[in-house]
Design a protein around this motif. Structure first.
Motif, mmCIF file in Angstrom:
data_model
loop_
_atom_site.group_PDB
_atom_site.id
_atom_site.type_symbol
_atom_site.label_atom_id
_atom_site.label_comp_id
_atom_site.label_asym_id
_atom_site.label_seq_id
_atom_site.Cartn_x
_atom_site.Cartn_y
_atom_site.Cartn_z
ATOM 1 N N GLY A 137 -26.710 5.206 -8.429
ATOM 2 C CA GLY A 137 -26.484 6.626 -8.143
ATOM 3 C C GLY A 137 -26.977 7.051 -6.780
ATOM 4 O O GLY A 137 -27.177 8.254 -6.549
ATOM 5 N N GLY A 138 -27.171 6.115 -5.873
ATOM 6 C CA GLY A 138 -27.635 6.449 -4.531
ATOM 7 C C GLY A 138 -26.497 6.796 -3.592
ATOM 8 O O GLY A 138 -25.318 6.583 -3.893
ATOM 9 N N SER A 139 -26.830 7.342 -2.458
ATOM 10 C CA SER A 139 -25.820 7.659 -1.443
ATOM 11 C C SER A 139 -25.420 6.380 -0.721
ATOM 12 O O SER A 139 -26.220 5.459 -0.552
ATOM 13 C CB SER A 139 -26.378 8.679 -0.443
ATOM 14 N N TRP A 140 -24.174 6.306 -0.271
ATOM 15 C CA TRP A 140 -23.679 5.056 0.296
ATOM 16 C C TRP A 140 -22.588 5.317 1.328
ATOM 17 O O TRP A 140 -22.050 6.426 1.430
ATOM 18 C CB TRP A 140 -23.135 4.140 -0.799
ATOM 19 N N ALA A 141 -22.251 4.260 2.059
ATOM 20 C CA ALA A 141 -21.089 4.220 2.938
ATOM 21 C C ALA A 141 -20.440 2.852 2.763
ATOM 22 O O ALA A 141 -21.135 1.859 2.508
ATOM 23 C CB ALA A 141 -21.498 4.443 4.394
ATOM 24 N N PRO A 142 -19.125 2.768 2.868
ATOM 25 C CA PRO A 142 -18.439 1.502 2.606
ATOM 26 C C PRO A 142 -18.859 0.397 3.573
ATOM 27 O O PRO A 142 -19.249 0.651 4.717
ATOM 28 C CB PRO A 142 -16.956 1.843 2.802
ATOM 29 N N VAL A 143 -18.744 -0.839 3.123
ATOM 30 C CA VAL A 143 -18.988 -2.010 3.959
ATOM 31 C C VAL A 143 -18.017 -3.101 3.534
ATOM 32 O O VAL A 143 -17.693 -3.225 2.343
ATOM 33 C CB VAL A 143 -20.451 -2.492 3.854
ATOM 34 N N GLU A 144 -17.549 -3.871 4.467
ATOM 35 C CA GLU A 144 -16.607 -4.947 4.175
ATOM 36 C C GLU A 144 -17.208 -6.275 4.603
ATOM 37 O O GLU A 144 -17.790 -6.381 5.694
ATOM 38 C CB GLU A 144 -15.288 -4.726 4.920
ATOM 39 N N ALA A 145 -17.073 -7.264 3.754
ATOM 40 C CA ALA A 145 -17.506 -8.616 4.114
ATOM 41 C C ALA A 145 -16.674 -9.089 5.298
ATOM 42 O O ALA A 145 -15.442 -8.949 5.308
ATOM 43 C CB ALA A 145 -17.349 -9.555 2.930
ATOM 44 N N GLY A 146 -17.322 -9.665 6.298
ATOM 45 C CA GLY A 146 -16.639 -10.132 7.498
ATOM 46 C C GLY A 146 -16.552 -9.089 8.590
ATOM 47 O O GLY A 146 -16.174 -9.411 9.720
ATOM 48 N N SER A 147 -16.885 -7.816 8.286
ATOM 49 C CA SER A 147 -16.886 -6.771 9.316
ATOM 50 C C SER A 147 -18.200 -6.819 10.087
ATOM 51 O O SER A 147 -19.154 -7.497 9.695
ATOM 52 C CB SER A 147 -16.683 -5.391 8.693
ATOM 53 N N SER A 148 -18.255 -6.086 11.170
ATOM 54 C CA SER A 148 -19.486 -6.064 11.966
ATOM 55 C C SER A 148 -19.673 -4.702 12.614
ATOM 56 O O SER A 148 -18.725 -3.949 12.807
ATOM 57 C CB SER A 148 -19.462 -7.157 13.038
ATOM 58 N N MET A 149 -20.914 -4.422 12.927
ATOM 59 C CA MET A 149 -21.304 -3.209 13.651
ATOM 60 C C MET A 149 -22.389 -3.578 14.640
ATOM 61 O O MET A 149 -23.107 -4.575 14.461
ATOM 62 C CB MET A 149 -21.868 -2.146 12.700
ATOM 63 N N THR A 150 -22.549 -2.754 15.648
ATOM 64 C CA THR A 150 -23.718 -2.892 16.500
ATOM 65 C C THR A 150 -24.932 -2.319 15.760
ATOM 66 O O THR A 150 -24.784 -1.593 14.764
ATOM 67 C CB THR A 150 -23.538 -2.138 17.820
ATOM 68 N N GLU A 151 -26.088 -2.643 16.244
ATOM 69 C CA GLU A 151 -27.308 -2.094 15.636
ATOM 70 C C GLU A 151 -27.276 -0.572 15.632
ATOM 71 O O GLU A 151 -27.633 0.067 14.626
ATOM 72 C CB GLU A 151 -28.541 -2.596 16.386
ATOM 73 N N LYS A 152 -26.841 0.027 16.745
ATOM 74 C CA LYS A 152 -26.785 1.482 16.808
ATOM 75 C C LYS A 152 -25.832 2.034 15.759
ATOM 76 O O LYS A 152 -26.129 3.036 15.089
ATOM 77 C CB LYS A 152 -26.352 1.938 18.203
ATOM 78 N N GLN A 153 -24.669 1.406 15.581
ATOM 79 C CA GLN A 153 -23.711 1.877 14.587
ATOM 80 C C GLN A 153 -24.276 1.769 13.172
ATOM 81 O O GLN A 153 -24.066 2.661 12.336
ATOM 82 C CB GLN A 153 -22.407 1.092 14.699
ATOM 83 N N ALA A 154 -25.010 0.688 12.889
ATOM 84 C CA ALA A 154 -25.614 0.535 11.567
ATOM 85 C C ALA A 154 -26.669 1.613 11.327
ATOM 86 O O ALA A 154 -26.797 2.137 10.208
ATOM 87 C CB ALA A 154 -26.220 -0.863 11.429
ATOM 88 N N LEU A 155 -27.404 1.980 12.377
ATOM 89 C CA LEU A 155 -28.368 3.081 12.255
ATOM 90 C C LEU A 155 -27.647 4.392 11.987
ATOM 91 O O LEU A 155 -28.109 5.220 11.194
ATOM 92 C CB LEU A 155 -29.210 3.174 13.530
#
Length: 414
Positions: A137-155
């Motif tokens: 029941g926590g807050s979330w955002a989608p993630v896909e296996a094989g995708s990538s983000m920069t550290e700033k984007q993940a923050l």
């Protein structure tokens, strides 16, 4: 037979003539000395009779804190502009925890202003974390296996939509495991003397992740001091690879100058906000950091933060300690000439509450002076910082002229 008048000898005549001549010369010399002494003797100096306040003070601020939970607010650049209300005990802080998580991640993987940082590649493990967060029941955002983000984007994914799964993924990426992260985070908190704060998880879902209003304001200061975090928390939305558009849960952004920092909400913590704002006070901007914990509803939280900020703004005053032409005293000479002592510049302060501005004045004695001649200064001191305005003659203070001098040799009768 009458006596004949006695004739003066030639020597006696000469003597009498010398007496007359020297007498005349003496009178002449005395006259010259009198005139010279009167016309060229130093004039008596006049001191200014000053008129000024020794302190300038405004009305005392009356902050409007909420009647629930715990709260606090500060203007870091203004000594004394810090107040707390409610419990000072450690309380659950919900997703405000992610502010600490971001700072601890950046402690391990620092970013400079303008940097995006290294690339983080997401795997099935990150997808599993996402699914676990949804189940809890926590807050979330989608993630896909094989995708990538920069550290700033993940923050950004962690802070704006308050995604618990990205908080956990960032903790594992930076420290190898959540346990290692939690240990490092609590060591970091202890090193920064945040003794009322403890993390049990990187996402804040655990009620054992707790803090105090005092600690959270200190944590907010560190977040704003970081060039990356201070930029991220101002964003209303962001579009991220693999996650799409994500909106900031802080819907107060842009309201009453609010420009950050982090929301939080759980059943145990209630509704929470660690916030920052830039208040407009006259022509100046005042940085404010505050926190409200334990609001019953989001509406209560938003209303209480806005009310607190408005009362904080009212507690600041833009004060013109001096203005051009303001009178600080008068010079009056022995021969009746007068001139006001006036400020040549405006000196403005932004003052918190009833903090006094100390005023001190220095002038010099004068015999005469031209209009606009600088003859002193007034110094204003607020919280150890000073501003100085020069003081000048508003009108000329003329020389008395020869007739007054002749009538008052050496200033006699002054």
């Amino acid at each position: 037979m009458l006596d004949q008048p006695r004739r003066l000898t030639r020597q006696q005549v000469y003597r009498r003539r010398r007496i007359v001549v020297f007498g005349i010369i003496g009178v002449f010399l005395v006259g010259i000395m009198y005139i010279g002494g009167s016309l060229f003797a130093p004039l008596p100096a006049s001191a200014a009779v000053t008129e000024h306040q020794t302190t300038i003070a405004q009305t005392k601020a009356a902050l409007q804190f909420p009647g629930f939970g715990a709260s606090g607010i500060t203007a870091p650049d203004y000594p004394g502009a810090t107040q707390y209300n409610g419990s000072d005990a450690s309380m659950p802080m919900a997703s405000v925890t992610k502010t600490v998580t971001a700072l601890v991640v950046l402690d391990k993987k620092p970013l400079k202003s303008g940097e995006d940082g290294p690339t983080i590649k997401f795997t099935q493990d990150d997808v599993d974390i996402w699914n676990d967060v949804i189940a809890a029941g926590g807050s979330w955002a989608p993630v896909e296996a094989g995708s990538s983000m920069t550290e700033k984007q993940a923050l950004e994914a962690m802070l704006l939509p308050s995604a618990n799964n990205y908080a956990i993924s960032l903790a594992k990426w930076s420290y190898g495991s959540t346990d290692a992260f939690v240990k490092a985070a609590n060591s970091w908190l202890a090193a920064h003397k945040f003794t009322g704060t403890k993390l049990d998880s990187p996402d804040g879902l655990s009620p054992n992740s707790v803090s105090t209003t005092k600690d959270l304001i200190g944590i907010g200061k560190l977040a704003l001091a970081d060039p990356v975090l201070s930029t991220i928390v101002t964003q209303k939305s962001v579009t991220l690879p693999g996650a799409g558009k994500q909106d900031n849960t802080n819907t107060l952004l842009g309201v009453d100058g609010i420009d950050g920092i982090k929301t939080g909400n759980t059943d145990q913590a209630g509704n929470c906000l660690l916030f920052s704002a830039q208040l407009t006070v006259g022509q100046s901007r005042v940085r404010v950091i505050g926190v409200v914990l334990g609001a019953p509803t989001h509406d209560d939280l938003w209303a209480s933060v806005k009310t607190l900020l408005v009362s904080m703004k009212v507690g600041f005053h833009e004060v013109d300690a001096s203005t051009v032409g303001q009178t600080y005293g008068t010079y009056t000479t022995a021969w009746g000439a007068k001139s006001s002592l006036v400020a040549t510049s405006t000196k403005m302060f932004v003052v918190w509450s009833d903090t006094p501005i100390e005023v001190s004045l220095q002038t010099r004695p004068l015999q005469s002076g031209a209009k606009g001649e600088v003859v002193g200064e007034v110094t204003f001191t607020l919280n150890g910082k000073t501003q100085t305005a020069q003081l000048a003659l508003n009108t000329a203070l003329p020389d008395p002229g020869p007739w007054w001098r002749l009538a008052h040799p050496g200033g006699i009768g002054a």
